[in-house]
Every structure is written in C-alpha cells, then in structure tokens.
Scaffold this active site. Structure first.
Site, PDB file in Angstrom:
ATOM      1  N   THR A 135     -15.571 -54.568  -5.071  1.00 30.87           N
ATOM      2  CA  THR A 135     -16.936 -55.072  -5.269  1.00 30.87           C
ATOM      3  C   THR A 135     -17.470 -55.705  -3.993  1.00 30.87           C
ATOM      4  O   THR A 135     -16.697 -56.179  -3.161  1.00 30.87           O
ATOM      5  CB  THR A 135     -16.915 -56.131  -6.398  1.00 30.87           C
ATOM      6  N   ASP A 136     -18.794 -55.759  -3.879  1.00 28.27           N
ATOM      7  CA  ASP A 136     -19.401 -56.446  -2.727  1.00 28.27           C
ATOM      8  C   ASP A 136     -19.214 -57.960  -2.818  1.00 28.27           C
ATOM      9  O   ASP A 136     -19.414 -58.666  -1.830  1.00 28.27           O
ATOM     10  CB  ASP A 136     -20.892 -56.099  -2.606  1.00 28.27           C
ATOM     11  N   GLU A 137     -18.812 -58.452  -4.002  1.00 29.38           N
ATOM     12  CA  GLU A 137     -18.719 -59.909  -4.187  1.00 29.38           C
ATOM     13  C   GLU A 137     -17.609 -60.530  -3.331  1.00 29.38           C
ATOM     14  O   GLU A 137     -17.600 -61.739  -3.111  1.00 29.38           O
ATOM     15  CB  GLU A 137     -18.540 -60.250  -5.676  1.00 29.38           C
ATOM     16  N   TYR A 184     -13.250 -64.364 -10.078  1.00 31.59           N
ATOM     17  CA  TYR A 184     -13.316 -62.895 -10.135  1.00 31.59           C
ATOM     18  C   TYR A 184     -13.253 -62.301  -8.733  1.00 31.59           C
ATOM     19  O   TYR A 184     -12.403 -61.449  -8.432  1.00 31.59           O
ATOM     20  CB  TYR A 184     -14.606 -62.445 -10.843  1.00 31.59           C
ATOM     21  N   LYS A 188     -10.383 -60.010  -6.824  1.00 33.31           N
ATOM     22  CA  LYS A 188     -10.671 -58.675  -6.271  1.00 33.31           C
ATOM     23  C   LYS A 188     -10.334 -58.658  -4.772  1.00 33.31           C
ATOM     24  O   LYS A 188      -9.762 -57.697  -4.261  1.00 33.31           O
ATOM     25  CB  LYS A 188     -12.139 -58.284  -6.479  1.00 33.31           C
TER      26      LYS A 188
END
Ligand code: NAD
Ligand code: TYD
Length: 378
Positions: A135-137, A184, A188
């Site tokens: 993810t970009d997060e 989260y 990741k």
C-alpha cells in the site's frame, strides 16, 4: 505457457478482482485461491468463476507455513501473488496484534515456503515469481501545501474529471523513505522489508507494488465508499472523521487488477512499482459526489441527503494526504487507468444499489456488533 499460481486473499475485495481477471484471461493457468475467509473474505465475490476448470479454492491461513509448503509442492506452484492481509486502519488501531500476525508473520511464512519449495528444484528460482501487494500508506503522510487545490502536474484518464485537483507539491515516489503511522501501515511496511530481505539474502525473485486507495464492487462496507453508499441508501448518518479535509488518491479496483497482471508478467525482479491514477480527492468532496450520485440513482433530488453528513471525532494519527506518483509504471509497462473517476463512482454506486443482498449478507452478525462498539466510543 502453463503456470500454477497461488493468489492469497482471493476472496477479499481486490483479490477477487485479480482472481477473476486471471481465471478468465489465462485459461491455461491454474489459479489457486488461498484464503482463510476472515470477516473480509467472501466466496460470493467469486460465484461467476467458482466452477471454472482452472480455478481451485483452498481455505488456509497464510500463517500455516507447513500447509502452504505442502500446497506449493502438491500444485507445483511457480508464482505467488500475495494480497491476503488485515486491511482496515480503524481495526488496526483497536487490535494491532492481529495485524502483526497476519501481515508480517503471514508474509514471512509465505516467503519461507516459497524459498524452500523453489530452491529444492533443479531449475531453482528460474521462471518463479513472488509478487507482494502493498500500500502507499507505508510512505506515511504528505502535507496539504495547497488546501484549496492546484492544477495537478500529471493527469491520467482517472483524473480527467472536472473536479480534479492536487493538494500539495510532493508525491509518493518509489525511492521515498518508509514512514508508516498506523499499526496497519507499520505491519505492511514490515512485510515489504521482509520481501526485500528475501530477495537480497536468498535471491528470491520478488516484486513489490504500493497502490493507492481502491474503490469498486465487493469492498467490505467498513471502508469509506461502500459504507457511505449503503448509509445514504438507508438514510443513516455519514460519520466524517475530523473536518473531511483528508486527501486520498483513488483507483478503480479493476485498474489495479490490470496493473497487477502487467507487473506479474513484465515487472522487473526486485523492483518496486507505485500504482495510482493521479486522482486526489478530499474526503468531503467524495462524500458530496457520492450523495449526488446515489440520490440521482434512487430518484431523489440530488444533494437532499447532504443533511446526513455528521462530523465525528477524528481517527487517531489520521494521515492527511496520500498522492501516488506512478510515472515509473506508466513509462516502463505502459499501464494507464481505464476509467475516469466520476464514471467509476457511478458504476460502483450502481453495483452496491443493485446488490443489496450481497450487502445484507456481509452486514449481519459480527458486523453489527463491530459498528455498535465503534459508535459507542464516539
Ligand atoms: P480485504 O480486507 O478486502 O481482503 C483481505 C482478504 O485476505 C480476505 O479475503 C481475508 O479472508 C484474507 N485473509 C486475511 N487474513 C488471512 C490469513 N491469515 N490467511 C489467509 N487469508 C487471509 O483487503 P483488500 O482491500 O482486498 O486488500 C488486499 C491487499 O491489497 C492487502 O494486502 C492490502 O494491504 C492491499 N491494498 C489495499 C488497498 C485498498 O484500498 N483496499 C490499497 C492498496 C493496497
Ligand atoms: P478508508 O476507506 O478507511 O481507507 P484508508 O484509511 O485506508 O485511507 O478511509 C478513507 C478516508 O475516509 C480516510 O481519510 C478516513 C475517512 N473515513 C471517514 O471519514 N469516515 C469513515 O467512516 C471511514 C470508514 C473513513
């Protein structure tokens, strides 16, 4: 060419679109959907492919290392596309342990199984691929340097809508330092590091992609877009975190699946690719667009459900802005989004309104309990 591919998390939102694309596009491939069927996994997402001869579903936890290794040997797997994860930020704030277990230990279990299985073969890693979906997060949050919005420096079909603006000067590029903020994104990020370590230490043929927020059919209605479509339909409050100023960069899920197809087949080993459509939106603007769209589709007067907007306590550590620079993917592999955002939102709203049974099936039992707890804390 024949291939045997495990897709993990194939019963979830993005995974089901990836499974469908691969099963239909590659009849010579054997597609094994490995999914534990947590609250987010739903085999109803795959009704249209479940009887295809090149598809098999296996209910398994990715943390079950021995089970994964046995399955890889049994099916002579030569590719893994890894999507299984705990994926909701609000849940990670409540229960970080599950996120570390699934996202970190689960990924490690798959990596180790792939390594042991493939390195024992005469051809070793030749023709093999471990593709990790991230993810970009993991990059953290960007600042809102232009709160009123500016003309974006890039555009794609996804961002060709009339309301599209950029809200800052900086974008997430592949070489940016990881700075995750939520449990989260921290989990990741950790899994991404393990994937890179398995390439650098053992030579495992890996590729990683970091994608922006997805939307489309079959997304579990704890995420903004399906939750709000359902609430507008039933005239329930729309809980907007903070002032609704946070910016997300949205991509239609089928366009993500198309990017995964291109990168699985043509992406360079050990590379990272960012996936996104240069399509930034403030939450409040999306919410107004959703209200207008759903009202119109239901024959109500457009905007009459604006009164459902309810500003609530902000999410802890709420990242302000995500904005992906996907020029590397576009330049190297020629991938581009196929849909303009307002078109995608219309398709998506229509899908949820036409599939109320799907929504009812996933919003009973534990789901209700979860939301009672969430709202009770506000
Ligand atoms: P989702 O929550 O809809 O689905 C996750 C799937 O993984 C479910 O089918 C679930 O049953 C399965 N799963 C969970 N734990 C498992 C375990 N221990 N073993 C086996 N299966 C397990 O998630 P999603 O939104 O489809 O996201 C898929 C992947 O894409 C995730 O890795 C996520 O981090 C990443 N991603 C999501 C987005 C997004 O906007 N949704 C954006 C970028 C990246
Ligand atoms: P979400 O769909 O949870 O995705 P992510 O947190 O991974 O970006 O949330 C998208 C944005 O919408 C995010 O800024 C949080 C916000 N949001 C709300 O304002 N209210 C809600 O009820 C939800 C679920 C999200």
């Amino acid at each position: 060419m024949k291939r045997n591919i495990i897709i993990t998390g194939g019963a979830g939102f993005i995974g089901s679109h990836v499974v469908r694309l691969f099963v239909n596009k590659y009849p010579d491939y054997r597609i094994i959907n490995l999914d534990k069927l947590t609250y987010a996994g739903n085999l109803a997402n795959l009704k249209d492919v479940e009887d295809k001869p090149n598809y098999r579903f296996v209910k398994m936890d990715i943390c079950d290392f021995q089970g994964v290794l046995n399955l890889m040997k049994e099916e002579q797997v030569d590719g893994i596309i890894h999507l299984a994860a705990e994926s909701h930020v609000d849940r990670s704030i409540k229960d970080p342990f599950t996120f570390a277990q699934t996202n970190v230990m689960g990924t490690l279990s798959l990596l180790q199984a792939a390594k042991l299985c493939w390195e024992s073969l005469p051809e070793k890693y030749h023709g093999k691929r471990f593709y990790h979906i991230s993810t970009d997060e993991v990059y953290g949050a960007l600042e809102l340097t232009h709160p009123a919005g500016i003309q974006p420096p890039f555009s794609t079909k996804a961002s060709s809508g009339k309301n599209h603006l950029a809200y800052g000067d900086k974008f997430f590029t592949e070489d940016l330092k990881y700075q995750p903020h939520s449990p989260y994104s921290a989990a990741k990020a950790s899994s991404d590091h393990f994937v890179r370590a398995f390439h650098d230490t053992y030579g495992l043929p890996t590729v990683v992609t970091n994608c922006s927020n997805n939307y489309g059919p079959c997304q579990f209605p704890e995420k903004l877009i399906p939750l709000f479509i359902n609430n507008i339909r039933h005239r329930k409050p729309l809980p907007v975190y903070g002032r609704g100023e946070n910016v997300r960069d949205w991509l239609y899920v089928v366009d993500h699946a198309r990017a995964i197809d291109a990168i699985f087949h043509q992406g360079r080993i050990a590379e990272t690719y960012n996936i996104g459509g240069f399509n930034e939106w403030k939450n409040i603007d999306i919410i107004r667009l959703l209200i207008r769209t759903v009202d119109r589709l239901l024959g109500r007067s457009e905007g009459e459900d604006d009164r459902l907007i309810t500003f609530v306590t902000d999410r802890a550590g709420h990242d302000m802005r995500y904005a992906i620079d996907s020029t590397k993917l576009q330049r190297e592999l020629g991938w581009e989004p196929s849909l303009q955002f307002e078109e995608g939102i219309e398709l998506t709203a229509r899908w949820y309104l036409d599939n109320q049974q799907w929504m009812d099936n996933v919003t009973n039992g534990d789901y209700l309990k979860y939301y009672e707890d969430m709202y009770a804390r506000r």
